[in-house]
Structures are given as structure tokens and as C-alpha cells.
Design an enzyme around this catalytic site. Structure first.
Site, PDB file in Angstrom:
ATOM      1  N   GLY A  82       0.809  -1.223   0.000  1.00  0.00           N
ATOM      2  CA  GLY A  82       0.000   0.000   0.000  1.00  0.00           C
ATOM      3  C   GLY A  82       0.842   1.272   0.000  1.00  0.00           C
ATOM      4  O   GLY A  82       0.524   2.240  -0.691  1.00  0.00           O
ATOM      5  N   SER A  83       1.928   1.263   0.766  1.00  0.00           N
ATOM      6  CA  SER A  83       2.775   2.463   0.840  1.00  0.00           C
ATOM      7  C   SER A  83       3.374   2.770  -0.529  1.00  0.00           C
ATOM      8  O   SER A  83       3.419   3.929  -0.953  1.00  0.00           O
ATOM      9  CB  SER A  83       3.904   2.255   1.856  1.00  0.00           C
ATOM     10  OG  SER A  83       3.375   1.934   3.119  1.00  0.00           O
ATOM     11  N   ASN A 163      -7.515   4.442   8.954  1.00  0.00           N
ATOM     12  CA  ASN A 163      -6.996   3.229   9.582  1.00  0.00           C
ATOM     13  C   ASN A 163      -7.024   3.279  11.107  1.00  0.00           C
ATOM     14  O   ASN A 163      -6.941   2.242  11.744  1.00  0.00           O
ATOM     15  CB  ASN A 163      -5.566   2.956   9.099  1.00  0.00           C
ATOM     16  CG  ASN A 163      -4.687   4.187   9.109  1.00  0.00           C
ATOM     17  OD1 ASN A 163      -5.030   5.227   8.527  1.00  0.00           O
ATOM     18  ND2 ASN A 163      -3.565   4.097   9.774  1.00  0.00           N
ATOM     19  N   GLN A 191      -7.625   0.521   3.651  1.00  0.00           N
ATOM     20  CA  GLN A 191      -8.515  -0.042   4.679  1.00  0.00           C
ATOM     21  C   GLN A 191      -9.898  -0.378   4.120  1.00  0.00           C
ATOM     22  O   GLN A 191     -10.636  -1.158   4.718  1.00  0.00           O
ATOM     23  CB  GLN A 191      -8.693   0.952   5.837  1.00  0.00           C
ATOM     24  CG  GLN A 191      -7.465   1.115   6.712  1.00  0.00           C
ATOM     25  CD  GLN A 191      -7.122  -0.140   7.510  1.00  0.00           C
ATOM     26  OE1 GLN A 191      -7.981  -0.981   7.790  1.00  0.00           O
ATOM     27  NE2 GLN A 191      -5.861  -0.271   7.867  1.00  0.00           N
ATOM     28  N   HIS A 213      -2.491  -7.434   2.330  1.00  0.00           N
ATOM     29  CA  HIS A 213      -2.513  -7.984   3.692  1.00  0.00           C
ATOM     30  C   HIS A 213      -3.582  -7.357   4.592  1.00  0.00           C
ATOM     31  O   HIS A 213      -3.757  -7.779   5.729  1.00  0.00           O
ATOM     32  CB  HIS A 213      -1.125  -7.875   4.345  1.00  0.00           C
ATOM     33  CG  HIS A 213      -0.699  -6.516   4.775  1.00  0.00           C
ATOM     34  ND1 HIS A 213      -0.725  -6.127   6.089  1.00  0.00           N
ATOM     35  CD2 HIS A 213      -0.231  -5.454   4.092  1.00  0.00           C
ATOM     36  CE1 HIS A 213      -0.271  -4.884   6.196  1.00  0.00           C
ATOM     37  NE2 HIS A 213       0.038  -4.449   4.984  1.00  0.00           N
ATOM     38  N   THR A 249      11.459  -8.084 -11.159  1.00  0.00           N
ATOM     39  CA  THR A 249      10.793  -9.358 -11.426  1.00  0.00           C
ATOM     40  C   THR A 249       9.546  -9.470 -10.557  1.00  0.00           C
ATOM     41  O   THR A 249       9.600  -9.217  -9.356  1.00  0.00           O
ATOM     42  CB  THR A 249      11.752 -10.527 -11.141  1.00  0.00           C
ATOM     43  OG1 THR A 249      12.923 -10.315 -11.923  1.00  0.00           O
ATOM     44  CG2 THR A 249      11.122 -11.856 -11.495  1.00  0.00           C
ATOM     45  N   CYS A 336       4.326   6.806  22.929  1.00  0.00           N
ATOM     46  CA  CYS A 336       5.561   6.032  22.894  1.00  0.00           C
ATOM     47  C   CYS A 336       5.561   4.978  21.808  1.00  0.00           C
ATOM     48  O   CYS A 336       6.593   4.650  21.238  1.00  0.00           O
ATOM     49  CB  CYS A 336       5.815   5.375  24.243  1.00  0.00           C
ATOM     50  SG  CYS A 336       5.948   6.604  25.536  1.00  0.00           S
TER      51      CYS A 336
HETATM   52  C1  LIG Z   1      -1.696  -0.315   6.028  1.00  0.00           C
HETATM   53  C2  LIG Z   1      -1.983   0.960   5.347  1.00  0.00           C
HETATM   54  C3  LIG Z   1      -1.094   1.493   4.382  1.00  0.00           C
HETATM   55  C4  LIG Z   1       0.223   0.859   4.077  1.00  0.00           C
HETATM   56  O1  LIG Z   1       0.107  -0.372   3.430  1.00  0.00           O
HETATM   57  P1  LIG Z   1       1.357  -1.363   3.415  1.00  0.00           P
HETATM   58  O2  LIG Z   1       0.928  -2.484   2.548  1.00  0.00           O
HETATM   59  O3  LIG Z   1       1.593  -1.776   4.820  1.00  0.00           O
HETATM   60  O4  LIG Z   1       2.516  -0.601   2.839  1.00  0.00           O
HETATM   61  C5  LIG Z   1      -1.454   2.654   3.753  1.00  0.00           C
HETATM   62  N1  LIG Z   1      -2.609   3.282   4.016  1.00  0.00           N
HETATM   63  C6  LIG Z   1      -3.480   2.802   4.928  1.00  0.00           C
HETATM   64  C7  LIG Z   1      -4.768   3.531   5.155  1.00  0.00           C
HETATM   65  C8  LIG Z   1      -3.193   1.639   5.623  1.00  0.00           C
HETATM   66  O5  LIG Z   1      -4.047   1.188   6.533  1.00  0.00           O
END
Ligand SMILES: *Cc1c(COP(=O)(O)O)cnc(C)c1O
Length: 411
Positions: A82-83, A163, A191, A213, A249, A336
């Protein structure tokens, strides 16, 4: 009786059996590079294209013109999660020809850091960014959005669902507003996908990020949906995979696992999410009986599995560790845990005072959870909160001592 309850499905989810089974052959027997011309390579490429088609159908993306073409992913670009999809969308669009020299981005204060920090990096390059406020329930201010839009706005990027607090944004309206000045609309739907209906055409979405995931696919693989005609600069240069946008790849098994998990999640959504929502409602009702507890987020327009709270006179880190001892896994937006002194930017943006935001708890349920899990969580949270309060310097005679609390957090 002690149980083990995983209630952190917004952080990640367990791989579904269906996705695991779909992945196996591509990790073992059919290990060929999808760019190779022999049989196991061709098979991998065909399976990848099939996975793209599945993802496209789940999002109601337009059918690709020519599926048989070598790198003809239609509108589905696989990424490493996602990132990466967020980075490709924002960085890639602003640097590409589609931005037409416009320099302005609009986003919100409650985006994931993959969006916020990409925007901050672009600001250092000379782009300008408007960070929209949200109301007390986490909804983007549409009037402020209207006022911020200009002929210089290239991109509006607003998450579909948050999230931390689960609030769902009015995506259709936001997309229409973006288009009214000729801007492109991106949504971080990481999300949302698999948890609420998403139709990129009906919603007017130009770019959409998702991650396997978060809906019971494997970690480390995601998708950027790119509407036909939206041009992007590459995220990774190299061998030209993924339309040249993300070279390297392909993660064949991961992409196939993503597609299998997505199909499973989307096809069974109404039933599964109805069930998850009932569990979440029960959880919220139970936890809200604890005194000096506040619900955070939008109680109506929220993700079915998200329940988030703040408890007065509590520190979130302690809460998470004590809950772990009880077998309950949840998360906190408290200081923290994020390595900084400030509580989460989302809890600040919805206007929570520091001393209260420190006691946050996010519990996110999935289809694997049961009513017994929920009742157990409620009991464990009540017990742990009472215990932590009994040790707290800001808890006196059965109630929070607000003066002491604000002195403690006046950093
Ligand atoms: C988890 C999340 C991401 C990041 O996704 P990754 O697959 O962990 O890189 C980005 N945006 C939101 C809203 C998320 O909940």
C-alpha cells in the site's frame, strides 16, 4: 478462561486458506520468471494477467483493450504494498505530464504517513500542499475543500476510510469536486477494499491504492489502480515490468494471492461484513460501559470492523501490554508506540486534548472473530483499565483528576 484474541485486523490480517492454496504452485512448481519464454515463465505471465483481470473486476475497472499484450495490465499496476502504491500515485502523478505543470496538492490531516510524508517530501521540492481539517468524527470538511481548489490544483488525495478511527469519507463528492477544476483524484483505499463496496467508475476514482494484507492476502504486495489516460512517472526504473512504473521481477505468488484474497473478500462481503459489524457493535456497547470512556470516529459511516476509544487517565502503551498479558491484541495511537511525544496525528486532528488522546485503544475485528472473543475482550479491557487507573497518578476517588493530567502532558 484465558483466550488468545487477535483484534488488530487494521494492522494486518491472517492469510486466508484460499489465498495460501492459490499461491503455493507459484512458489514451488511454477517458479519461472514471467518474462521468460519457456513454459513455466509463460504460465506465470498468464497467471499474472489473470490476477490483474480479477482485481480489475473487483474494482469495476474498465476492461483492458488487449489482455494478450505482453505488459497489458489494463489499469492494474502491482506494487510492493500500500505504501508503494501511495508513493507511486502521488509522486508519480505530480512529476508526470498529467500534472500539466500544476503545483498544488490537496490532502487531509488524517491520511496514512505513506501519503502525508510523500506530500511533505514534495513540498520540499516546491510543490504546495493543503492539509484539510476534519471534524470531531474525522470527516473531511467539504467547504474547506471547495475553497482550497484552484486552477493550480493537480491532485486531490483523500483516503477512503481511516486506519485509526475507521471513518469513511464521501469519496464520490470529493472526486466530483476535484474534477470540477480539472484535478485528478487519488484515494488511499487500503482499509476500505474488501471491507466496503468500491466501484472506481461509479465513484469517479482516477487512482486508488490497495494492499493485500489488509484483506487476508499476503504482506508485501499491493495495487495501484490507474485510470486509463492518467500518466505517471515510474517509481522504480529497470526492466520495464508493470508498464515500466514498477520495474523488478514480479512477485507472482504474491500477486496471485492478492487476487484470490480480494475475490474471496469482495464476493462474500455483504454477509461477512454484516457479521463483523454486529460483532463490532457488541464490542462498542460493552466497552462504552466503562466509565470515562469516549468513542472516537464516526459511529455511522465507519468501517464494519473498527472500534476505537479513548479512556481517561490511561496510557495507551500500558494498556496494550496489559491486554497482551490477557491474550488480547489491539493497538494504540498513543505517544511512545510511535516513537514521538505526541499522540497520533489522527486523534489530534479530531480535536482530542493531549491528556485524553494518550489513552487510546483501537480494536479491529475480522471474520475470524466470534461473539465469545468479543465478550472476552470487553471483560479484559474493563479489568485492565481498572487496574491501570488504580495505579495512575491522575486517577483519584474513582474519577480522573484533570488538572494533574494536563500538567503531566504539558510538553
Ligand atoms: C496499512 C496501510 C497502508 C500501508 O500499506 P502497506 O501495505 O503496509 O505498505 C497505507 N494506508 C493505509 C490507510 C493503511 O491502513
Amino acid at each position: 478462561m484465558k483466550r488468545i484474541v487477535y483484534a488488530d485486523n487494521a494492522a494486518t490480517t491472517p492469510l486466508s486458506e484460499t489465498a495460501f492454496e492459490a499461491m503455493k504452485p507459484w512458489l514451488t512448481e511454477f517458479y519461472g520468471n514471467p518474462s521468460s519464454l519457456y513454459r513455466i515463465g509463460r504460465a506465470a505471465k498468464e497467471a499474472l494477467n489473470e490476477a490483474r483481470m480479477t482485481v480489475g473486476r473487483c474494482l469495476n475497472a474498465a476492461e483492458p483493450v488487449n489482455v494478450r499484450n505482453d505488459y497489458a495490465p489494463g489499469e492494474i499496476v502491482f506494487t510492493g504494498g500500500g505504501s508503494q502504491a501511495d508513493n507511486l500515485a502521488i509522486h508519480g502523478f505530480m512529476h508526470g505530464p498529467g500534472a500539466k505543470g500544476r503545483k498544488h496538492i490537496i490532502t487531509s490531516k488524517i491520511e496514512h504517513h505513506a501519503v502525508l510524508y510523500t506530500c511533505e517530501a514534495l513540498e520540499k521540492e516546491g510543490f504546495t500542499v493543503t492539509y484539510l481539517d476534519v471534524d470531531g468524527q474525522g470527516r473531511v470538511d467539504l467547504t474547506q475543500l471547495k475553497n482550497a481548489l484552484s486552477e493550480d490544483t493537480a491532485l486531490v488525495t483523500i483516503m477512503a476510510a481511516n486506519n485509526e478511527i475507521g471513518t469513511i469519507q464521501p469519496i464520490r463528492e470529493i472526486a466530483a469536486l476535484a474534477h470540477s477544476v480539472g484535478a485528478v483524484f487519488h484515494t488511499d483505499a487500503v482499509q476500505a477494499v474488501g471491507h466496503m463496496p468500491i466501484d472506481v467508475q461509479a465513484m469517479g476514482i482516477d487512482l486508488l491504492s490497495l494492499s493485500a494484507h489488509k484483506f487476508r492476502g499476503p504482506r508485501g504486495v499491493g495495487v495501484l489502480y490507474v485510470k486509463k489516460g492518467v500518466a505517471l512517472e515510474p517509481l522504480v526504473y529497470g526492466g520495464g515490468q508493470e508498464r515500466g512504473l514498477v520495474s523488478g521481477t514480479e512477485n507472482t505468488a504474491g500477486c496471485i494471492g492478492l487476487a484470490a484474497a480480494m475475490k474471496e473478500a469482495v464476493e462474500g462481503m455483504d454477509e461477512k461484513m454484516g457479521y463483523v459489524k454486529r460483532l463490532t457493535d457488541r464490542l462498542v456497547e460493552g466497552v462504552m460501559k466503562i466509565p470515562y470512556t469516549h468513542y472516537t470516529g464516526d459511529p455511522v459511516n465507519r468501517l464494519p470492523g473498527t472500534a476505537s476509544f479513548v479512556f481517561e487517565a490511561i496510557e495507551g502503551e500500558g494498556l496494550i501490554l496489559f491486554l497482551d498479558n490477557e491474550g488480547v491484541m489491539g493497538s494504540t495511537g498513543s505517544a511512545c508506540s510511535t516513537g514521538s511525544l505526541d499522540p497520533s496525528h489522527v486523534l489530534m486532528a479530531i480535536g482530542l486534548p493531549h491528556e485524553i488522546a494518550h489513552g487510546s485503544l483501537r480494536l479491529t475485528l475480522g471474520e475470524q472473530n466470534t461473539e465469545e472473543d468479543v465478550d472476552y475482550i470487553i471483560e479484559a479491557v474493563a479489568k485492565v483499565v481498572a487496574r491501570l487507573r488504580s495505579m495512575s497518578p491522575v486517577w483519584e476517588n474513582g474519577k480522573p483528576n484533570l488538572t494533574a493530567a494536563s500538567n503531566l502532558h504539558s510538553h
